[in-house]
Design a protein around this motif. Structure first.
Motif, mmCIF file in Angstrom:
data_model
loop_
_atom_site.group_PDB
_atom_site.id
_atom_site.type_symbol
_atom_site.label_atom_id
_atom_site.label_comp_id
_atom_site.label_asym_id
_atom_site.label_seq_id
_atom_site.Cartn_x
_atom_site.Cartn_y
_atom_site.Cartn_z
ATOM 1 N N ARG A 186 -0.160 4.235 -6.463
ATOM 2 C CA ARG A 186 -0.468 4.888 -5.183
ATOM 3 C C ARG A 186 -1.940 5.275 -5.173
ATOM 4 O O ARG A 186 -2.583 5.321 -6.227
ATOM 5 N N ILE A 196 3.824 -0.302 4.607
ATOM 6 C CA ILE A 196 3.108 0.784 3.943
ATOM 7 C C ILE A 196 4.122 1.857 3.568
ATOM 8 O O ILE A 196 5.149 2.014 4.241
ATOM 9 N N SER A 220 -9.965 1.857 2.395
ATOM 10 C CA SER A 220 -9.460 2.108 1.038
ATOM 11 C C SER A 220 -8.121 1.417 0.805
ATOM 12 O O SER A 220 -7.845 0.937 -0.299
ATOM 13 N N ILE A 221 -7.291 1.375 1.838
ATOM 14 C CA ILE A 221 -6.025 0.642 1.728
ATOM 15 C C ILE A 221 -6.302 -0.824 1.420
ATOM 16 O O ILE A 221 -5.719 -1.415 0.502
ATOM 17 N N ASN A 222 -7.212 -1.413 2.177
ATOM 18 C CA ASN A 222 -7.514 -2.838 1.996
ATOM 19 C C ASN A 222 -8.148 -3.129 0.639
ATOM 20 O O ASN A 222 -7.789 -4.104 -0.026
ATOM 21 N N PRO A 237 0.832 -1.211 0.000
ATOM 22 C CA PRO A 237 0.000 0.000 0.000
ATOM 23 C C PRO A 237 0.869 1.264 0.000
ATOM 24 O O PRO A 237 1.811 1.374 0.787
ATOM 25 N N LEU A 260 0.367 5.454 0.036
ATOM 26 C CA LEU A 260 -0.537 6.588 0.182
ATOM 27 C C LEU A 260 0.101 7.840 -0.417
ATOM 28 O O LEU A 260 1.318 8.027 -0.347
ATOM 29 N N SER A 314 -7.990 -1.257 -2.156
ATOM 30 C CA SER A 314 -7.168 -0.848 -3.299
ATOM 31 C C SER A 314 -5.964 -1.722 -3.546
ATOM 32 O O SER A 314 -5.520 -1.889 -4.690
ATOM 33 N N VAL A 348 -5.060 10.110 -0.695
ATOM 34 C CA VAL A 348 -5.881 10.127 0.517
ATOM 35 C C VAL A 348 -6.775 11.358 0.436
ATOM 36 O O VAL A 348 -6.294 12.494 0.448
ATOM 37 N N TYR A 393 0.975 -1.137 11.125
ATOM 38 C CA TYR A 393 1.704 -0.831 9.890
ATOM 39 C C TYR A 393 3.098 -0.272 10.209
ATOM 40 O O TYR A 393 3.286 0.458 11.183
ATOM 41 N N SER A 420 -3.808 5.653 -9.080
ATOM 42 C CA SER A 420 -4.462 4.340 -8.968
ATOM 43 C C SER A 420 -4.933 3.747 -10.291
ATOM 44 O O SER A 420 -5.961 3.071 -10.355
ATOM 45 N N LEU A 426 -2.788 4.029 11.612
ATOM 46 C CA LEU A 426 -1.836 3.139 10.928
ATOM 47 C C LEU A 426 -0.912 2.463 11.943
ATOM 48 O O LEU A 426 -0.655 1.258 11.860
#
Length: 282
Positions: free
Chosen positions: A258, A121, A273-275, A58, A60, A277, A261, A98, A244, A93
């Motif tokens: 990436r 991350i 969204s992390i999970n 991931p 960001l 994407s 956010v 993370y 993305s 996080l």
């Protein structure tokens, strides 16, 4: 008397004969040490298909960290995260376990199957905004996080943007400084000397500021095309970052994905969204 002398002489002969022979002195032979030849295993680079098949880390992407009103435009709301929200996201996080990684570790993972933390991350920042230093780096420091700061060099020392000293301070503190062109023009429109102006010169300027190689490049607006990749390689960047959209199947290292956010996300929404994407297949 004669007999006595004979007995004495005979005994002496017997005594001498019983003695062991003198020990021979054998010279020591020096021990010869044969050097052991060290076997160096050459690392084999993964091909594009292998890199694409790996689980994505991931990543960001933040732009502005400042307050905005409820009447702000849609673009401002998408590209701006309020300071309390950013602080809450960093805490979330950390609480979720993370650990931040930097580009060199990502490269080793993708290319040589190097190790990663259990929950890696990467946190990146585009456009050189001053609050990325004053708020972003300060909040990250609370959790031992390190990030990547992509700088457009035209903005350095301008009001509202980072100074040379701040950029150098980020690098000295263990963050990575990457290039984000000279003035944020889209890579897809470059011709002629644009490549030198937007890729080569900014890299050299940043290297002069931080005293280290600059190996990472972020496309303005995340927009790229296949014509740009050879120019980026030629400019001695190791990886380049999009947003993305789908990665390039031939050069995935130059289309690292990436997500932005958004200022409209809750902290829980950011984690979700992390999970969603980065746990999907392309």
């Amino acid at each position: 008397m004669k007999n006595i002398l004979c007995l004495i002489f005979g005994g002496f002969i017997v005594l001498v004969g019983c003695q062991s022979e003198p020990r021979k002195i054998v010279p020591e032979v020096p021990l010869i040490t044969v050097p052991v030849k060290k076997v160096v295993t050459k690392k084999v680079m993964a091909d594009a298909a292998t890199i694409i098949s790996k689980k994505e880390v991931p990543i960001l992407c933040y732009h502005n960290i400042k307050d905005f009103s409820s009447s702000a435009s849609g673009n401002i709301k998408v590209y701006t995260v309020k300071p309390p929200a950013f602080a809450a996201q960093m805490k979330a996080l950390a609480d979720a376990g993370y650990e931040t990684i930097l580009p060199e570790q990502l490269y080793d993972y993708l290319v040589y199957d190097g190790p990663l933390p259990a929950k890696p991350i990467m946190i990146t920042f585009d456009d050189t905004r001053g609050e990325q230093f004053s708020i972003g780096a300060a909040e990250m420091k609370k959790y031992g996080f390190k990030g990547v700061f992509f700088v457009m060099t035209v903005s350095i020392n301008r009001p509202g943007y980072m100074s040379k000293e701040q950029i150098k301070s980020l690098s000295d503190d263990g963050h990575v400084v990457g290039a984000h062109t000279w003035d944020h023009h889209m890579v897809t429109k470059y011709t002629g000397d644009d490549w030198n102006t937007q890729l080569v010169k900014p890299k050299a300027k940043l290297e002069d500021i931080i005293g280290k190689p600059v190996k990472d490049f972020a496309y303005p607006f995340g927009l790229w095309n296949t014509a740009a990749i050879p120019e980026i390689k030629k400019s001695d960047y190791k990886m380049a970052y999009i947003l993305s959209t789908k990665r390039d199947s031939v050069d995935p290292l130059y289309t690292i994905r990436r997500i932005i956010v958004s200022g409209t996300w809750s902290t829980e929404g950011m984690i979700n969204s992390i999970n969603s994407s980065f746990n999907k297949t392309e």
